[in-house]
Write an enzyme that holds these catalytic residues in place. Structure first.
Site, short mmCIF file in Angstrom:
data_model
loop_
_atom_site.label_atom_id
_atom_site.label_comp_id
_atom_site.label_asym_id
_atom_site.label_seq_id
_atom_site.Cartn_x
_atom_site.Cartn_y
_atom_site.Cartn_z
N CYS A 140 47.50 106.87 -89.73
CA CYS A 140 46.14 106.56 -90.17
C CYS A 140 45.78 105.14 -89.76
O CYS A 140 46.65 104.31 -89.44
CB CYS A 140 46.01 106.72 -91.68
SG CYS A 140 46.88 105.46 -92.64
N ALA A 150 49.81 105.49 -82.80
CA ALA A 150 49.78 104.47 -83.84
C ALA A 150 48.39 104.31 -84.45
O ALA A 150 47.42 104.93 -84.02
CB ALA A 150 50.29 103.14 -83.27
N HIS A 151 48.30 103.41 -85.42
CA HIS A 151 47.06 103.23 -86.17
C HIS A 151 45.93 102.70 -85.28
O HIS A 151 46.12 101.90 -84.39
CB HIS A 151 47.27 102.29 -87.37
CG HIS A 151 47.84 100.95 -87.03
ND1 HIS A 151 48.29 100.07 -87.98
CD2 HIS A 151 48.05 100.33 -85.85
CE1 HIS A 151 48.74 98.97 -87.41
NE2 HIS A 151 48.60 99.11 -86.11
N ASN A 152 44.73 103.22 -85.57
CA ASN A 152 43.49 102.81 -84.92
C ASN A 152 43.43 103.14 -83.43
O ASN A 152 42.57 102.63 -82.72
CB ASN A 152 43.21 101.33 -85.13
CG ASN A 152 42.88 101.01 -86.58
OD1 ASN A 152 43.77 100.60 -87.34
ND2 ASN A 152 41.63 101.20 -86.96
#
Length: 346
Positions: A220, A241-243
């Protein structure tokens, strides 16, 4: 289910050479097919099987020349591989029509809704406040957290873990063991050398027609959303990974790792074991070859990248050619330096 060769050709907008009334009841590889089977030929390496297969019908290209007579009926189309894929998709959908209703025990949280025609397998869990569409299949031991949204016709396979607030579009597939929405790898270094976890309060969004492979993990966002856009296909054992944002109709092969906040364009290809550093941008239609490592943004569309660090494919091939000749070049250089030394002594 049985169909005639003629009916299949009509669906595929193809033409028949041979007996159009012949009945087909299964799909098979051209090298393994038996009577009653439909196979296809798209790779030239398999052409010898065209003349020996026991298949009743074969999907082939309109441009395919025949070197000798073929016993099977032929369905000629523009793209045999694409047409056979469409038939596999149709077969998969029809074989799942019996998967409806609820196996016990299964849990549905308060204020959650699920549309008609759904299936919930034994020990599946749906949290509170979820909105799940029509014809969604949720297989045993799948877990869907609170406030999730899942669109019509999506499939969540056994053991998948969907964290809270995840948004999944229509006709998506999440394969067994995938984890969608786990915490991003965010830790702040402290003065004493330890690390403090940074709360990850964002979510994951999968747009329509996205496929997520088995045991793939998608983190997330720290804030906002990690986004996989329409039609993209993610293989098994991929880490996102995130973003991260992945564009439309991009494919990512197994064991690829994409670091945080990297933005990947539309129609890109990331081959197996590729690695991307964080905060990069890849232009549309970028191809990254297997085991390549990308450490900088790619702004020009249509680039082929190879190597670690990765750079333009043509330059990489030239560099590799030179690299293979380095021992010979070193010997020649040593010989030249030896001659020069001898000349100086004179």
């Amino acid at each position: 289910m049985e169909f005639t060769v003629g009916q299949i050709a009509e669906v595929l907008s193809g033409t028949v050479e041979g007996d159009a009334s012949m009945r087909i009841d299964r799909l098979a590889k051209i090298e393994e097919a038996q009577a009653g089977s439909l196979a296809f030929l798209a790779n030239a390496k398999y052409e010898p099987h065209l003349y020996t297969t026991s298949a009743s019908a074969i999907i082939i290209s309109k441009k395919q020349a025949l070197r000798q007579p073929v016993a099977a009926a032929l369905i000629r189309v523009d793209d045999p591989y694409l047409c056979f894929s469409r038939l596999l998709e149709f077969y998969q959908q029809t074989t799942r029509t019996g998967r409806r209703g609820v196996e016990e025990p299964a849990f549905l949280g308060a204020n959650s809704t699920i549309g008609e025609g759904h299936f919930r397998g034994a020990f599946s869990y749906i949290g509170e406040g979820c909105t799940i569409g029509r014809d969604v299949l949720i297989f045993p031991h799948a877990t869907i957290g609170d406030r999730c949204q899942i669109g019509d016709g999506s499939i969540i396979y056994a053991g998948a873990r969907i964290y809270a607030d995840t948004v999944i579009g229509a006709r998506c597939t999440v394969h067994a063991g995938a984890v969608i929405g786990s915490d991003g790898f965010g830790f702040a270094p402290q003065p004493d050398g330890s690390y403090r976890a940074i709360p990850q309060i964002g979510n994951v969004v999968l747009e329509d027609n996205v496929s997520i492979g088995a045991n793939t993990t998608i983190d997330c966002a720290t804030m906002g959303s990690t986004i996989i856009r329409e039609g993209s296909k993610i293989d098994n054992l991929v880490q996102i990974a995130h973003n991260v944002e992945i564009g439309r109709h991009t494919v990512v092969a197994a064991q690829t790792g994409i670091s945080g906040s990297t933005k990947i364009g539309d129609y890109c290809v990331l081959a197996g074991q590729a690695g991307l550093a964080g905060h990069l941008t890849l232009a549309n239609r970028t191809t990254v070859t297997a085991q390549s490592g990308v450490g900088k943004s790619i702004k020009e569309e249509g680039q082929f990248l190879q190597g670690s660090p990765a750079f333009n494919l043509r330059d990489s091939l030239r560099a590799n050619a030179i690299f293979r000749h380095l021992p010979d070049l070193a010997r020649r250089l040593d010989a030249l330096e030896g001659s020069k030394s001898a000349t100086e002594k004179l």
